[in-house]
Design a protein around this motif. Structure first.
Motif, PDB file in Angstrom:
ATOM      1  N   PHE A 230       0.882  -1.443  -0.233  1.00  0.00           N
ATOM      2  CA  PHE A 230       0.105  -0.070   0.085  1.00  0.00           C
ATOM      3  C   PHE A 230       0.729   1.232   0.012  1.00  0.00           C
ATOM      4  O   PHE A 230       0.239   2.398  -0.164  1.00  0.00           O
ATOM      5  N   GLY A 231       2.167   1.110   0.310  1.00  0.00           N
ATOM      6  CA  GLY A 231       2.914   2.238   0.385  1.00  0.00           C
ATOM      7  C   GLY A 231       2.977   3.167   1.565  1.00  0.00           C
ATOM      8  O   GLY A 231       3.218   4.399   1.526  1.00  0.00           O
ATOM      9  N   HIS A 232       2.396   2.232   2.543  1.00  0.00           N
ATOM     10  CA  HIS A 232       2.202   3.295   3.755  1.00  0.00           C
ATOM     11  C   HIS A 232       3.451   4.124   4.087  1.00  0.00           C
ATOM     12  O   HIS A 232       3.867   4.993   4.527  1.00  0.00           O
ATOM     13  N   PHE A 233       4.680   3.179   3.968  1.00  0.00           N
ATOM     14  CA  PHE A 233       5.951   3.683   4.367  1.00  0.00           C
ATOM     15  C   PHE A 233       6.958   2.704   3.414  1.00  0.00           C
ATOM     16  O   PHE A 233       6.448   1.655   3.147  1.00  0.00           O
ATOM     17  N   THR A 234       8.022   3.165   3.189  1.00  0.00           N
ATOM     18  CA  THR A 234       9.072   2.504   1.982  1.00  0.00           C
ATOM     19  C   THR A 234       9.973   1.673   3.119  1.00  0.00           C
ATOM     20  O   THR A 234      10.126   2.004   4.153  1.00  0.00           O
ATOM     21  N   ILE A 235      10.711   0.718   2.458  1.00  0.00           N
ATOM     22  CA  ILE A 235      11.699  -0.110   3.152  1.00  0.00           C
ATOM     23  C   ILE A 235      12.742   0.568   3.398  1.00  0.00           C
ATOM     24  O   ILE A 235      13.359   0.669   4.717  1.00  0.00           O
ATOM     25  N   PRO A 236      13.336   1.738   2.805  1.00  0.00           N
ATOM     26  CA  PRO A 236      14.182   2.609   3.004  1.00  0.00           C
ATOM     27  C   PRO A 236      13.976   3.410   4.290  1.00  0.00           C
ATOM     28  O   PRO A 236      14.731   3.765   5.445  1.00  0.00           O
ATOM     29  N   GLN A 237      12.736   4.060   4.396  1.00  0.00           N
ATOM     30  CA  GLN A 237      12.142   4.675   5.454  1.00  0.00           C
ATOM     31  C   GLN A 237      12.171   3.883   6.763  1.00  0.00           C
ATOM     32  O   GLN A 237      12.613   4.376   7.969  1.00  0.00           O
ATOM     33  N   LEU A 238      11.737   2.810   6.788  1.00  0.00           N
ATOM     34  CA  LEU A 238      11.679   1.758   7.815  1.00  0.00           C
ATOM     35  C   LEU A 238      13.075   1.609   8.375  1.00  0.00           C
ATOM     36  O   LEU A 238      13.277   1.504   9.507  1.00  0.00           O
ATOM     37  N   LYS A 239      13.991   1.165   7.591  1.00  0.00           N
ATOM     38  CA  LYS A 239      15.383   0.629   7.913  1.00  0.00           C
ATOM     39  C   LYS A 239      16.066   2.054   8.692  1.00  0.00           C
ATOM     40  O   LYS A 239      16.762   1.866   9.435  1.00  0.00           O
ATOM     41  N   GLN A 240      15.929   3.254   7.937  1.00  0.00           N
ATOM     42  CA  GLN A 240      16.348   4.420   8.516  1.00  0.00           C
ATOM     43  C   GLN A 240      15.870   4.591   9.921  1.00  0.00           C
ATOM     44  O   GLN A 240      16.433   4.899  10.812  1.00  0.00           O
ATOM     45  N   PHE A 241      14.529   4.291  10.049  1.00  0.00           N
ATOM     46  CA  PHE A 241      13.861   4.585  11.390  1.00  0.00           C
ATOM     47  C   PHE A 241      14.359   3.533  12.454  1.00  0.00           C
ATOM     48  O   PHE A 241      14.816   3.894  13.669  1.00  0.00           O
ATOM     49  N   LEU A 242      14.892   2.424  12.016  1.00  0.00           N
ATOM     50  CA  LEU A 242      15.091   1.255  12.803  1.00  0.00           C
ATOM     51  C   LEU A 242      16.567   1.440  13.446  1.00  0.00           C
ATOM     52  O   LEU A 242      17.180   1.634  14.532  1.00  0.00           O
ATOM     53  N   LYS A 243      17.323   2.145  12.507  1.00  0.00           N
ATOM     54  CA  LYS A 243      18.986   2.429  12.664  1.00  0.00           C
ATOM     55  C   LYS A 243      18.935   3.425  13.654  1.00  0.00           C
ATOM     56  O   LYS A 243      19.705   3.329  14.597  1.00  0.00           O
ATOM     57  N   MET A 244      17.965   4.488  13.577  1.00  0.00           N
ATOM     58  CA  MET A 244      17.961   5.535  14.437  1.00  0.00           C
ATOM     59  C   MET A 244      17.924   5.192  15.558  1.00  0.00           C
ATOM     60  O   MET A 244      18.117   5.758  16.737  1.00  0.00           O
ATOM     61  N   ASN A 245      16.912   4.151  15.874  1.00  0.00           N
ATOM     62  CA  ASN A 245      16.584   3.554  16.954  1.00  0.00           C
ATOM     63  C   ASN A 245      17.357   2.341  17.699  1.00  0.00           C
ATOM     64  O   ASN A 245      17.146   1.342  18.478  1.00  0.00           O
ATOM     65  N   GLY A 246      18.636   2.207  16.996  1.00  0.00           N
ATOM     66  CA  GLY A 246      19.607   1.523  17.674  1.00  0.00           C
ATOM     67  C   GLY A 246      19.301  -0.024  17.217  1.00  0.00           C
ATOM     68  O   GLY A 246      19.994  -0.911  17.639  1.00  0.00           O
ATOM     69  N   ILE A 247      18.533  -0.439  16.191  1.00  0.00           N
ATOM     70  CA  ILE A 247      18.359  -1.601  15.475  1.00  0.00           C
ATOM     71  C   ILE A 247      19.470  -1.854  14.166  1.00  0.00           C
ATOM     72  O   ILE A 247      19.506  -0.973  13.461  1.00  0.00           O
ATOM     73  N   GLU A 248      20.350  -2.844  14.499  1.00  0.00           N
ATOM     74  CA  GLU A 248      21.460  -3.158  13.388  1.00  0.00           C
ATOM     75  C   GLU A 248      20.470  -3.679  12.141  1.00  0.00           C
ATOM     76  O   GLU A 248      19.880  -4.490  12.028  1.00  0.00           O
ATOM     77  N   VAL A 249      20.678  -2.888  10.909  1.00  0.00           N
ATOM     78  CA  VAL A 249      19.830  -3.449   9.795  1.00  0.00           C
ATOM     79  C   VAL A 249      20.799  -2.859   8.443  1.00  0.00           C
ATOM     80  O   VAL A 249      21.715  -2.076   8.804  1.00  0.00           O
ATOM     81  N   ARG A 250      20.633  -3.554   7.615  1.00  0.00           N
ATOM     82  CA  ARG A 250      21.558  -3.327   6.110  1.00  0.00           C
ATOM     83  C   ARG A 250      20.771  -2.038   5.369  1.00  0.00           C
ATOM     84  O   ARG A 250      19.779  -1.998   4.891  1.00  0.00           O
ATOM     85  N   LEU A 251      21.773  -0.854   5.434  1.00  0.00           N
ATOM     86  CA  LEU A 251      21.309   0.225   4.457  1.00  0.00           C
ATOM     87  C   LEU A 251      22.038   0.304   3.424  1.00  0.00           C
ATOM     88  O   LEU A 251      23.212  -0.010   3.392  1.00  0.00           O
TER      89      LEU A 251
END
Lengths: 251, 193
Positions: A230-251
């Protein structure tokens, strides 16, 4: 450091169309290969393709789709839906899938998990568990959630792990489709108990839900469909958000 | 340029062939030493079990061919592990090209090591244009130890060799064919050696 994985799930009808795709910035909306490529380019860590029709007549179209996906996609992908025999697994792996997901057939015949793991290696055998909480207990359901089994989710997860499953894809039927967040308690119980990765599924609605399922649910990966389709948010937006909150993700 | 993929009783070989197609390098699958001899580049892929894979290579004389070739060889995952001296997986002696032991991950975390992890302390031509800390995809339960020949290092439960290089032999523990654009660049670097 090993990252947590974000996995878009594509429910495919007749090997042709992805169900429930509502954003329009793709040339061919709904084409399983085009959509998979789009998610791979966006930074999806893996893809899951589920055959939601899974009838004998559609099997050829499905195998052809898996072959097309394998030709075009440069990240790992899992296929599921209607996988019942060693021959089904072999066909999918030969078509280029990296892993297969098995659900009802494993419940009907648990020894199938041992045979599949021995034949193809645990790393490609994902056991999908559809669980529903009733009166404080999580029960395993099969046949697309229509049949309740006598297995408690925890016992079944332990059983298939001992039999050689490489990964658990846990879907909470109570949360699926609600967009109110993942089932944190059962995800955490399995993730902490099992020596294999647990993918959480069902209930993703906001980016905070992913943060919670990683932080509190201890999930190794999180799977979602509609929030991406549905495009509520994109994968890059989600990963940026997770990274900012200290979750290790591949960016 | 002729690229050959060494075919044996291991999985994931087809994925490597598809990845090479995407890069514009159609490759042949073969288990015949004469065909390998005529290739400019050899890829030795594989997901599977070490002992049965080694037995298959020995039956076809591929072990003897591999140790003497001067052409560039890229071992991927089990391919890399078989180029090592010894694997703890069913106590299997390897080809000994890399003087390294392959060990089982300690049971202090989830095994297999499955998913995307970083590679660092990058050296050698395989990693031209690849940044320190780039992410690649791993699926394995055994790892090659660190060695002076290590050209990429990764940490999961223990630090280990994500890549090793010696003369014309290259090995990567991760799956470049499944590692997105980073993996494609690493494959291209090997093909353009």
């Amino acid at each position: 450091m090993l990252t947590r994985r974000i996995i878009p799930c594509l429910d495919v009808q007749d090997g042709q169309t992805v169900k429930g795709v509502h954003f329009v910035n793709l040339r061919r909306v709904g084409d399983p290969v085009t959509l998979g490529q789009f998610y791979a380019r966006q930074g999806a860590d893996e893809l899951v393709y589920l055959d939601i029709t899974a009838t004998v007549e559609n099997r050829r179209a499905w195998v052809e789709m898996v072959q097309r996906v394998a030709q075009k996609i440069n990240i790992p992908f899992t296929v599921g839906g209607g996988i019942r025999t060693i021959g089904d697994v072999e066909k999918m792996l030969q078509a280029g899938a990296d892993k297969v997901s098995v659900n009802s057939a494993a419940v009907q015949e648990p020894a199938l998990v041992n045979r599949m793991a021995r034949e193809f290696g645990s790393q490609c055998i994902v056991i999908a568990i559809d669980a529903r909480q009733e009166g404080g207990e999580w029960w395993v359901y099969t046949h697309g959630g229509r049949q309740r089994t006598f297995w408690r989710a925890i016992d079944w997860a332990r059983e298939v792990t001992e039999r050689g499953a490489g990964e658990i894809l846990l879907t909470s039927m109570n949360h699926d489709g609600t967009r109110n967040g993942f089932a944190l308690d059962i995800t955490r119980q399995l993730a902490e108990m099992l020596p294999i990765p647990v993918i959480a599924s069902g209930g993703a609605g906001r980016m905070e839900h992913f943060l919670k399922v990683f932080r509190e649910g201890k999930a190794d990966a999180a799977l979602a469909a509609s929030v991406f389709h549905f495009g509520h948010f994109t994968i890059p937006q989600l990963k940026q958000f997770l990274k900012m909150n200290g979750i290790e993700v591949r960016l | 340029m002729k690229v050959a993929i060494l075919k044996y009783n291991a999985g994931n070989i087809y994925s490597v062939q598809l990845a090479l197609n995407r890069l514009g390098y159609p490759a042949i699958l073969t288990d015949e030493p004469q065909v390998l001899e005529a290739a400019d580049k050899i890829i030795f892929p594989g997901v599977g079990e070490a002992r049965s894979a080694m037995a298959y290579l020995q039956q076809r004389g591929l072990d003897a061919w591999l140790v003497q070739t001067r052409q560039p060889v890229l071992g991927i995952c089990l391919g890399l592990q078989l180029l090592c001296e010894f694997s703890e997986e069913n106590q299997t002696p390897g080809l000994g090209i890399f003087p390294v032991r392959v060990r089982r991950f300690p049971p202090k975390g989830k095994v297999p090591h499955m998913g995307w992890n970083t590679i660092g302390q990058l050296k050698g031509p395989l990693f031209n244009g690849i940044s320190e800390g780039a992410y690649v995809y791993f699926v394995h339960s055994y790892y090659p130890e660190l060695t002076p020949l290590t050209t990429a290092r990764t940490e999961y439960l223990v630090p280990f060799s994500a890549a090793i290089e010696r003369d014309n032999f290259f090995g990567v523990q991760f799956h470049p064919e499944k590692s997105g654009t980073v993996g494609e660049k690493i494959l291209r670097n090997f093909l353009e050696l």
